[in-house]
Design a protein around this motif. Structure first.
Motif, mmCIF file in Angstrom:
data_model
loop_
_atom_site.group_PDB
_atom_site.id
_atom_site.type_symbol
_atom_site.label_atom_id
_atom_site.label_comp_id
_atom_site.label_asym_id
_atom_site.label_seq_id
_atom_site.Cartn_x
_atom_site.Cartn_y
_atom_site.Cartn_z
ATOM 1 N N LEU A 88 0.875 -1.173 0.000
ATOM 2 C CA LEU A 88 0.000 0.000 0.000
ATOM 3 C C LEU A 88 0.911 1.221 0.000
ATOM 4 C CD1 LEU A 88 -2.620 -0.998 2.713
ATOM 5 C CD2 LEU A 88 -3.037 -0.799 0.261
ATOM 6 N N SER A 89 0.588 2.217 -0.793
ATOM 7 C CA SER A 89 1.442 3.403 -0.835
ATOM 8 C C SER A 89 1.376 4.146 0.497
ATOM 9 C CB SER A 89 1.036 4.317 -1.986
ATOM 10 O OG SER A 89 -0.294 4.726 -1.849
ATOM 11 N N PRO A 90 2.489 4.768 0.899
ATOM 12 C CA PRO A 90 2.506 5.494 2.176
ATOM 13 C C PRO A 90 1.622 6.738 2.117
ATOM 14 C CG PRO A 90 4.619 5.702 1.038
ATOM 15 C CD PRO A 90 3.768 4.795 0.224
ATOM 16 N N LYS A 91 1.056 7.066 3.254
ATOM 17 C CA LYS A 91 0.173 8.228 3.357
ATOM 18 C C LYS A 91 0.486 8.991 4.641
ATOM 19 C CE LYS A 91 -3.761 5.928 1.150
ATOM 20 N NZ LYS A 91 -2.939 5.141 0.309
ATOM 21 N N THR A 92 0.309 10.301 4.581
ATOM 22 C CA THR A 92 0.478 11.094 5.793
ATOM 23 C C THR A 92 -0.838 11.229 6.550
ATOM 24 O OG1 THR A 92 0.166 13.106 4.485
ATOM 25 C CG2 THR A 92 2.433 12.423 4.927
#
Length: 188
Positions: A88-92
């Protein structure tokens, strides 16, 4: 007949050479440079590979990429393993609501991508847990009681860079220590 990554991994888990650099080089030789580099880009989303990385066995096998990679990409790549092989792509942030519970921003819509087989993730988790928990492991300072923790340490040849990527079932973090221009890191 070319061996699969699974067959190589099974052979290495029981090997005394499990932590040796030669194992990584041999595995990469068996799988092929170009195929391995493409797999790294497509499944682990590493975006910093250069032409040299496709042609030099040591760069790719030992993690010494020509231009390195960011700590965010490194953490995202390692977070695949505690997720059972899913990227899963990183998210802030994932979701922001106002005081009434109305969604203002939603960053949760993403289709997970299977990066590695679940069995492969299990083997990697098992090996990287040893780095943190076994006597003589290079990441034992990250070991906390009561939680499964795994990780990988690394340095460059002339001690210009050091890193640690560690994860629990809940979080993954990457830490890089070094200088903007290559300068040897000395112990204090």
């Amino acid at each position: 007949k070319q061996k699969t990554a699974y067959e190589i991994g099974v052979r290495l888990v029981g090997s005394e050479m499990c932590n040796k650099r030669q194992v990584a080089v041999r595995a990469l030789q068996t799988l092929g440079l170009s195929k391995s580099a493409e797999y790294l880009e497509e499944n682990f989303h590493i975006t910093t590979l250069e032409e040299d990385d496709y042609n030099q066995l040591g760069n790719l096998a030992l993690g010494g990429l020509s231009d390195g990679t960011s700590v965010m990409e490194m953490a995202a790549a390692y977070s695949i393993f505690p997720r059972g092989g899913v990227y899963l792509s990183p998210k802030t942030y994932t979701r922001v609501e106002d005081a009434n519970g109305n969604v203002i921003l939603d960053n949760t819509q993403e289709e997970p991508q299977v990066a590695v087989k679940e069995t492969t993730a299990w083997y990697i988790n098992d090996m990287l847990t040893d780095v943190v928990t076994k006597s003589g492991g290079t990441g034992t300072a990250a070991n906390w009681s009561g939680m499964t923790i795994a990780g990988k340490t690394g340095t460059t040849n002339d001690n210009y860079d050091r890193y640690f990527v560690g994860y629990t079932p809940y979080y993954c973090a990457a830490v890089w220590v070094g200088y903007a221009k290559n300068e040897r890191i000395s112990y204090s």
